[in-house]
Write an enzyme that holds these catalytic residues in place. Structure first.
Site, PDB file in Angstrom:
ATOM      1  N   ASP A  22       0.826  -1.210   0.000  1.00 18.20           N
ATOM      2  CA  ASP A  22       0.000   0.000   0.000  1.00 18.20           C
ATOM      3  C   ASP A  22       0.859   1.259   0.000  1.00 18.20           C
ATOM      4  O   ASP A  22       1.948   1.276   0.579  1.00 18.20           O
ATOM      5  CB  ASP A  22      -0.895  -0.015   1.250  1.00 18.20           C
ATOM      6  CG  ASP A  22      -1.987   1.024   1.187  1.00 18.20           C
ATOM      7  OD1 ASP A  22      -2.386   1.413   0.072  1.00 18.20           O
ATOM      8  OD2 ASP A  22      -2.460   1.447   2.260  1.00 18.20           O
ATOM      9  N   ASN A  70     -10.687  -2.055  -6.107  1.00 19.66           N
ATOM     10  CA  ASN A  70      -9.819  -1.088  -6.791  1.00 19.66           C
ATOM     11  C   ASN A  70     -10.236  -0.874  -8.246  1.00 19.66           C
ATOM     12  O   ASN A  70      -9.902   0.159  -8.847  1.00 19.66           O
ATOM     13  CB  ASN A  70      -8.367  -1.534  -6.752  1.00 19.66           C
ATOM     14  CG  ASN A  70      -7.751  -1.475  -5.373  1.00 19.66           C
ATOM     15  OD1 ASN A  70      -6.812  -2.207  -5.078  1.00 19.66           O
ATOM     16  ND2 ASN A  70      -8.268  -0.614  -4.496  1.00 19.66           N
TER      17      ASN A  70
END
Length: 236
Positions: A22, A70
């Protein structure tokens, strides 16, 4: 940073480590470069992490690259990320000493690009017979969806006996691989975001404030030190 002998001995018990990669976009913003550049630097960090884990003789390393949610981001950003991941899958397959599994939700093949699907097929088919460290890459993955699908398959399989425990593990995307020992998430976020929820039951969680493109050996060494200090009794 070179891992010391003491650190290496402490790391030995770990069999399966996962990374939640991330912070690529935030790193790009901080550096004043494009989001695409952030994704590409993140891909380089994936290669480094896998190399470091192979040096430790791990059985399995998993990396969460992209969740199914996403795909709801801006179209242009998704297109760039998918292109980077497709290229990464090819490169990881070429470098991997063991089998590569791409973990995804059941619907991925309905909305992924042809390029991404081709890369998934290439990565899995060309590495299937290798016997080194297994690599699991989460692409369009959702842990709750995985558990729902595995539970349904287990409950409806012809040999299922209601008198015994539901054999969910047999139908997970990581079937036959060890459960997680350690999960490392970068960027300072303190959550799993649905990654390998079943497999993470007894894992040590380590949250690092560095963004994923800043990954280096120290991230792994520090996390393994924390893991070695844990006393896992598995409820006993």
């Amino acid at each position: 940073m070179t891992i010391t002998t003491d650190a290496a001995s402490a790391q030995a018990p770990a069999r399966h480590i996962a990374f939640i990669a991330d912070g690529n976009r935030r790193w790009a913003s901080a550096q004043g470069v494009s989001t695409a550049s952030g994704f590409r630097h993140g891909a380089l960090a994936v290669h480094q992490a896998l190399d470091h884990c192979r040096e430790l003789d791990l059985e399995t390393t998993s990396v969460f690259l992209m969740s199914s949610r996403n795909f709801q981001r801006a179209t242009e950003e998704v297109a760039v990320l998918v292109d980077v991941i497709a290229e990464l899958l090819h490169d990881v397959a070429d470098e991997s000493t063991g089998p590569v599994r791409v973990l995804h939700d059941g619907a991925l093949r309905g909305y992924a690009t042809p390029q991404l699907l081709e890369s998934i097929e290439y990565a899995e088919s060309t590495t299937a017979q290798r016997d080194g460290m297994a690599v699991c890459l989460g692409v369009g993955y959702d842990g709750r969806d995985e558990i729902r699908r595995a539970a349904h398959q287990a409950a409806t399989c012809p040999e299922y006996d209601p008198a015994v425990k539901l054999p969910i593990e047999r139908y997970l995307t990581t079937a036959s691989l060890p459960d997680l020992d350690l999960i490392i998430r970068t960027s300072g976020e303190r959550r799993l975001s649905g990654f390998l929820l079943w497999q993470a039951c007894d894992a040590t969680l380590h949250f690092d404030d560095r963004w994923w493109p800043e990954y280096d050996r120290t991230v792994l060494a520090e996390a393994l030190t924390v893991h070695a200090e844990q006393r896992r009794t598995f409820g006993r």
